[in-house]
Design a protein around this motif. Structure first.
Motif, mmCIF file in Angstrom:
data_model
loop_
_atom_site.group_PDB
_atom_site.id
_atom_site.type_symbol
_atom_site.label_atom_id
_atom_site.label_comp_id
_atom_site.label_asym_id
_atom_site.label_seq_id
_atom_site.Cartn_x
_atom_site.Cartn_y
_atom_site.Cartn_z
ATOM 1 N N GLY A 8 28.175 51.164 41.967
ATOM 2 C CA GLY A 8 28.806 52.498 41.319
ATOM 3 C C GLY A 8 28.501 53.456 40.814
ATOM 4 O O GLY A 8 27.510 53.979 39.668
ATOM 5 N N GLY A 61 35.209 41.346 40.497
ATOM 6 C CA GLY A 61 36.688 41.679 39.940
ATOM 7 C C GLY A 61 35.503 43.964 39.781
ATOM 8 O O GLY A 61 36.956 44.235 39.333
ATOM 9 N N LEU A 67 35.061 47.568 39.389
ATOM 10 C CA LEU A 67 36.014 48.318 40.082
ATOM 11 C C LEU A 67 34.871 49.141 40.849
ATOM 12 O O LEU A 67 36.060 49.616 41.926
ATOM 13 C CB LEU A 67 35.830 49.915 38.750
ATOM 14 C CG LEU A 67 36.612 49.706 38.239
ATOM 15 C CD1 LEU A 67 36.953 50.553 37.501
ATOM 16 C CD2 LEU A 67 37.907 48.936 38.171
ATOM 17 N N ASP A 68 33.899 48.676 41.617
ATOM 18 C CA ASP A 68 32.859 49.715 42.833
ATOM 19 C C ASP A 68 33.312 48.850 43.607
ATOM 20 O O ASP A 68 32.290 48.901 44.612
ATOM 21 C CB ASP A 68 31.894 49.998 42.583
ATOM 22 C CG ASP A 68 30.687 49.163 41.474
ATOM 23 O OD1 ASP A 68 31.286 47.891 41.780
ATOM 24 O OD2 ASP A 68 29.485 48.905 42.263
ATOM 25 N N VAL A 92 36.356 46.602 43.697
ATOM 26 C CA VAL A 92 37.346 46.639 44.452
ATOM 27 C C VAL A 92 38.808 47.576 44.700
ATOM 28 O O VAL A 92 39.466 47.646 45.255
ATOM 29 C CB VAL A 92 38.046 45.805 43.259
ATOM 30 C CG1 VAL A 92 37.751 44.033 43.131
ATOM 31 C CG2 VAL A 92 38.516 46.431 42.165
ATOM 32 N N LEU A 103 43.918 38.273 37.068
ATOM 33 C CA LEU A 103 42.807 39.894 37.402
ATOM 34 C C LEU A 103 43.395 41.263 37.749
ATOM 35 O O LEU A 103 43.964 42.253 37.295
ATOM 36 C CB LEU A 103 41.531 39.772 37.511
ATOM 37 C CG LEU A 103 40.662 40.949 36.652
ATOM 38 C CD1 LEU A 103 40.592 41.352 35.103
ATOM 39 C CD2 LEU A 103 38.806 41.105 36.868
ATOM 40 N N LEU A 104 43.177 40.977 39.245
ATOM 41 C CA LEU A 104 44.137 42.342 39.800
ATOM 42 C C LEU A 104 45.449 42.629 40.149
ATOM 43 O O LEU A 104 45.954 43.500 38.997
ATOM 44 C CB LEU A 104 43.422 42.411 41.233
ATOM 45 C CG LEU A 104 41.741 41.890 41.541
ATOM 46 C CD1 LEU A 104 41.224 42.716 42.733
ATOM 47 C CD2 LEU A 104 41.643 43.534 40.539
ATOM 48 N N ASP A 109 46.897 41.209 35.731
ATOM 49 C CA ASP A 109 46.980 42.525 34.687
ATOM 50 C C ASP A 109 46.709 43.793 35.404
ATOM 51 O O ASP A 109 46.381 44.223 34.645
ATOM 52 C CB ASP A 109 45.478 42.245 33.820
ATOM 53 C CG ASP A 109 45.746 41.048 33.523
ATOM 54 O OD1 ASP A 109 46.766 39.977 33.343
ATOM 55 O OD2 ASP A 109 44.712 40.889 32.877
ATOM 56 N N ASN A 110 46.895 44.290 36.762
ATOM 57 C CA ASN A 110 46.945 45.827 37.494
ATOM 58 C C ASN A 110 47.975 45.422 38.396
ATOM 59 O O ASN A 110 48.498 45.364 38.722
ATOM 60 C CB ASN A 110 45.762 45.662 37.468
ATOM 61 C CG ASN A 110 44.373 46.333 36.819
ATOM 62 O OD1 ASN A 110 44.267 46.762 36.214
ATOM 63 N ND2 ASN A 110 43.882 44.703 36.047
ATOM 64 N N ALA A 115 34.425 43.958 32.586
ATOM 65 C CA ALA A 115 34.354 44.637 30.990
ATOM 66 C C ALA A 115 35.422 45.400 30.995
ATOM 67 O O ALA A 115 35.835 45.040 29.816
ATOM 68 C CB ALA A 115 33.098 46.138 31.045
ATOM 69 N N TYR A 116 36.153 45.050 32.170
ATOM 70 C CA TYR A 116 37.851 45.581 31.659
ATOM 71 C C TYR A 116 38.803 44.059 31.292
ATOM 72 O O TYR A 116 40.069 44.678 31.042
ATOM 73 C CB TYR A 116 38.692 46.466 33.336
ATOM 74 C CG TYR A 116 38.862 46.096 34.477
ATOM 75 C CD1 TYR A 116 39.732 45.582 34.140
ATOM 76 C CD2 TYR A 116 37.837 46.001 35.132
ATOM 77 C CE1 TYR A 116 39.869 44.720 35.786
ATOM 78 C CE2 TYR A 116 37.831 45.946 36.537
ATOM 79 C CZ TYR A 116 38.487 44.689 36.407
ATOM 80 O OH TYR A 116 39.372 43.984 38.419
ATOM 81 N N ARG A 149 40.856 41.577 29.420
ATOM 82 C CA ARG A 149 41.965 41.238 28.710
ATOM 83 C C ARG A 149 40.669 39.899 27.901
ATOM 84 O O ARG A 149 40.412 39.060 28.785
ATOM 85 C CB ARG A 149 42.039 41.411 27.680
ATOM 86 C CG ARG A 149 43.354 43.057 28.815
ATOM 87 C CD ARG A 149 44.805 42.655 29.347
ATOM 88 N NE ARG A 149 44.700 44.334 29.243
ATOM 89 C CZ ARG A 149 46.157 44.711 29.578
ATOM 90 N NH1 ARG A 149 47.291 43.490 30.367
ATOM 91 N NH2 ARG A 149 46.728 46.007 30.237
ATOM 92 N N GLN A 188 22.642 49.552 28.128
ATOM 93 C CA GLN A 188 22.365 48.643 27.985
ATOM 94 C C GLN A 188 21.566 48.175 29.077
ATOM 95 O O GLN A 188 21.338 49.471 30.085
ATOM 96 C CB GLN A 188 23.852 47.583 29.009
ATOM 97 C CG GLN A 188 24.476 47.558 27.960
ATOM 98 C CD GLN A 188 26.155 46.951 28.440
ATOM 99 O OE1 GLN A 188 26.832 47.272 30.514
ATOM 100 N NE2 GLN A 188 27.008 46.342 28.369
#
Lengths: 309, 309
Positions: free
Chosen positions: B11, B89, B91-92, B94, B117-118, B121-122, B171-172, B174, B243
């Protein structure tokens, strides 16, 4: 101030992945008399150190890499990009924010309704706020001019006047939100002004031009204006179905009610079309439409242009 | 089958917009002894007509344009891309789906939890379902092999075995979702097999290697494996904070518990690292780490590679 055109095409870019219209086909064959373009994106700086993005398009990663002004300068993780001003929630205007997610401090200006659309209705935007010193979301109040500043509060010599242009939210907005979001916070035109009073307007999505808007545009030195479609039924003619330019929130360029005619009286600003759809015949620089806009005193924005104002 | 490596970086890509580590700095100066890379993306086809994407990365627009196999062939709006298989899921993995939104028919395979999730929630993912003949979302049941098919139902001679690898959601995600989503649906390794029994594995995010996984990998002819970080504390050393590789869900390459050691016994598959972070020293082809992986029989995936299996 220094203005950089990072991208000049409408959503999907030129060529567009699933399109084989005349323009896209000739480009892929390498025989198109015109230029390829990434999706519309402007960057501006008053001091050549801190840059502000107008919108954040999906091609931003590649656009940054070909722009030395936007490369990190100090420290191991750093960027000259101090902030982003969002004028709408359209995907081709906001998806790039998610590419700026690497724990980097960033000021993001948007209306309260657009912030809710992004942050409450799309959990992915939480990636911009994983640590405390990351995205600092800042309200835009329509029609209220504000100074652009970094997330650390450093002023950078630019102010922005956000003009409400339309009450149209993106097609992905959930229906129940229609009543909750303020109509005047959906779509803005942006006017950026430096300390010497130099002004430019960025308006990649304009559905109609009234006399009030004409007056504002005449107060600018440079205008980036909606060049999405040449004709109102351009997409329908090519796809066999779909929406008119007007239904998509874009005034077409040609015809009596088109932008070329409606903006013909402007005298002060240099006039540049931006956000040009892959199907637009004026992309062909050997064609009649390209000649027509040139004769009318307009230019077509090109990726990589630097303009000093 | 034909496998195309459209992108090979982790990513952020290489170079990464806000990074001036040694690798990124030397690349921008044009003196890096190694290759630039877009974000990890694989495409596969059994018939050279219908292609399936494994994930959909944010660089997909540019990756498609440099890949003639993926250009439209028939009709004014068309694409050889028949579908997308999502293994997580992230980001890099989807965001590129949102670049494929131009009202195009497309089969999207994902676990029910990743779909929620996608899509729940989006709200942006609603752009993939504006008309009836657009994205056809299809459940992946972990560990259940399925045949890849276009949204019209045409089989294309490939099947996919989805192996649950981790219960870690992005990490995004909820917090309240943690209890609702199935742990085994968070992150999959994908094994693709053609009608002749040729098999390859795509596993760009693996947190640990147990004997069960080793056995599966030994059943493949080709392995694309997590090459994100060389060392567990690689990012912390460069950024001064952050991390570990392990905390981010990636087994490092080096050390006793690293992938080079853990996978040393594999005999059958051709072994290729993919999803390589910009900070990884093995990107430097003149360096000790690059030599080390070559001596151990590994390759580094490069953008644009075509592999016939």
């Amino acid at each position: 101030m220094q203005i950089k055109v990072l991208g000049s095409a409408a959503g999907g870019g030129f060529p567009q992945w699933n399109c084989s219209c005349r323009n896209c086909t000739l480009v892929r064959k390498g025989i198109f008399p015109g230029k390829v373009r990434t999706q519309a994106q402007i960057a501006v700086s008053a001091d050549n150190r801190s840059w502000f993005l107008l919108g954040a398009c999906p091609d931003l990663r590649a656009q940054i890499e070909v722009s030395p002004e936007l490369h990190p300068r100090d420290g191991l993780r750093q960027s000259p990009i101090a902030g982003v001003v969002l004028s709408s929630g359209d995907l081709d205007h906001v998806l790039g924010l998610l590419l700026l997610r690497e724990l980097q401090p960033l000021r993001v200006y948007a209306t309260p309704s657009i912030q809710r659309l992004l942050r409450e209705d799309n959990s992915m935007f939480a990636m911009l706020n994983r640590v405390s010193d990351q995205a600092l979301w800042t309200d835009i109040i329509p029609a209220e001019t504000f100074a652009l500043a970094s997330s650390a509060g450093d002023s950078c010599g630019l102010k922005c006047e956000p003009l409400p242009l339309s009450s149209r939210y993106p097609a992905y907005t959930r229906r129940r939100r229609a009543a909750e979001f303020a109509p005047c916070e959906a779509l803005l035109g942006l006017i950026i002004e430096d300390k010497s009073g130099n002004r430019f307007a960025y308006m990649p999505a304009v559905s109609q031009v009234d006399d009030g808007l004409l007056q504002v545009l005449e107060s600018t030195d440079l205008l980036f204006f909606d060049g999405t479609f040449w004709q109102d039924d351009e997409l329908i003619k090519i796809q066999g179905s779909g929406q008119t330019a007007g239904e998509m929130g874009h005034i077409p360029i040609s015809s009596e009610r088109g932008s070329l005619h409606r903006l013909a009286a402007l005298r002060r600003p240099r006039k540049i079309f931006i956000h040009i759809n892959n199907t637009n015949p004026m992309l062909d620089e050997s064609g009649a439409q390209f000649s027509e806009i040139q004769k009318a005193g307009w230019e077509l924005a090109e990726d990589g242009w630097n303009i000093q104002l």
